[in-house]
Design a protein around this motif. Structure first.
Motif, mmCIF file in Angstrom:
data_model
loop_
_atom_site.group_PDB
_atom_site.id
_atom_site.type_symbol
_atom_site.label_atom_id
_atom_site.label_comp_id
_atom_site.label_asym_id
_atom_site.label_seq_id
_atom_site.Cartn_x
_atom_site.Cartn_y
_atom_site.Cartn_z
ATOM 1 N N MET A 16 0.826 -1.212 0.000
ATOM 2 C CA MET A 16 0.000 0.000 0.000
ATOM 3 C C MET A 16 0.860 1.262 0.000
ATOM 4 O O MET A 16 0.530 2.248 -0.667
ATOM 5 C CB MET A 16 -0.948 -0.007 1.195
ATOM 6 N N ALA A 17 1.958 1.249 0.751
ATOM 7 C CA ALA A 17 2.816 2.434 0.797
ATOM 8 C C ALA A 17 3.486 2.690 -0.545
ATOM 9 O O ALA A 17 3.616 3.839 -0.981
ATOM 10 C CB ALA A 17 3.872 2.275 1.892
ATOM 11 N N LEU A 18 3.914 1.628 -1.226
ATOM 12 C CA LEU A 18 4.543 1.804 -2.539
ATOM 13 C C LEU A 18 3.514 2.179 -3.603
ATOM 14 O O LEU A 18 3.833 2.863 -4.571
ATOM 15 C CB LEU A 18 5.278 0.530 -2.946
ATOM 16 N N ALA A 19 2.270 1.734 -3.401
ATOM 17 C CA ALA A 19 1.216 2.077 -4.357
ATOM 18 C C ALA A 19 0.767 3.527 -4.195
ATOM 19 O O ALA A 19 0.348 4.161 -5.173
ATOM 20 C CB ALA A 19 0.015 1.145 -4.174
ATOM 21 N N GLU A 20 0.840 4.045 -2.976
ATOM 22 C CA GLU A 20 0.503 5.454 -2.720
ATOM 23 C C GLU A 20 1.694 6.062 -1.977
ATOM 24 O O GLU A 20 1.703 6.165 -0.752
ATOM 25 C CB GLU A 20 -0.770 5.544 -1.875
#
Length: 255
Positions: free
Chosen positions: A129-133
């Motif tokens: 999730m952090a790499l996606a956003e």
């Protein structure tokens, strides 16, 4: 040390999310995480002590990076002022503490399995999730940007390694145990937010302002901060469960 920090304060134009830099770095890092997790999981699948050792090394790597980040923020970015906003106790920080504690936890097999299940489910959730956003990971300094991106790639490695090595548990009962651990972390995070009177936003559940995460921020504005926090935590639990089920199904097919 101060001179070293200042010498590594290499400025950069803040990368845009989904820019070529972001995409190439993430895809390369995730590929390495997948290959590394698969290699070490196969090598140490029947050797719990080595599994713990690999995870402990990850904890040391994360802690050294976090110490450098905190010093860099204190000396270079904030000019000698500590900023509680960057206190290392977010959801994605908890794997560092758990990995460092594993040499002690390994004496208690049931709890060790719960910890590994938590790491599998929520490391994958947090990393992906952090790499996606990635807006919170991209900074005007190379050191901070690389630290943020690399940190979450390590989380993906940890999550996959815990699953593929057989260290994590299976089934709804094991997942329920991870929620108890998550609940403890949430209480600690909420306590830090209260103690700092809004200067910190650990787990993004501060009662002093709307949830700062995308989508949940708007929910907080429309229906109140409490509703935004509850929905946000529910989404984390659901996300962890989805990764739990996905990894369970994948591991069953591998057998």
């Amino acid at each position: 040390m101060t001179e070293l920090l200042k010498k590594t304060a290499w400025p950069m134009s803040v990368p845009k999310p989904y820019s070529l830099f972001h995409i190439v770095f993430c895809l390369s890092g995730i590929a390495l995480a997948v290959l590394g997790a698969n290699y070490f999981a196969r090598k140490y699948r029947h050797n719990p002590s080595r599994v713990v050792f690999v995870m402990f090394l990850c904890g040391i790597f994360l802690s050294l990076g976090e110490i450098y980040k905190q010093l860099f923020l204190y000396v270079v970015v904030n000019q000698g002022r500590f900023d509680w906003w960057y206190f290392p106790f977010q959801l994605c920080s908890t794997p560092m503490y758990l990995c460092l504690s594993l040499p002690v936890i390994k004496k208690y097999p049931s709890f060790r399995q719960t910890v590994c299940t938590y790491l599998r489910d929520f490391c994958l959730l947090g990393g992906v999730m952090a790499l996606a956003e990635p807006s919170g990971l991209l900074h005007p300094y190379w050191v901070l940007t690389l630290h943020g991106l690399a940190w979450h790639i390590v989380l993906i490695f940890l999550g996959l390694f815990c699953g593929l090595s057989g260290a994590a548990g299976h089934g709804i009962r094991e997942y329920a145990k991870t929620l108890l651990l998550l609940g403890v972390f949430c209480l600690i995070a909420f306590g830090i937010n209260i103690a700092t009177k809004g200067q910190a936003d650990m787990f993004y559940i501060s009662p002093y302002y709307p949830v700062t995460q995308i989508f949940f921020n708007q929910i907080s504005i429309w229906y109140g901060t409490a509703a935004g926090i509850l929905l946000y935590l529910s989404a984390i639990c659901l996300g962890g469960y989805l990764f739990h089920r996905a990894m369970d199904m994948y591991e069953m097919r591998r057998r």
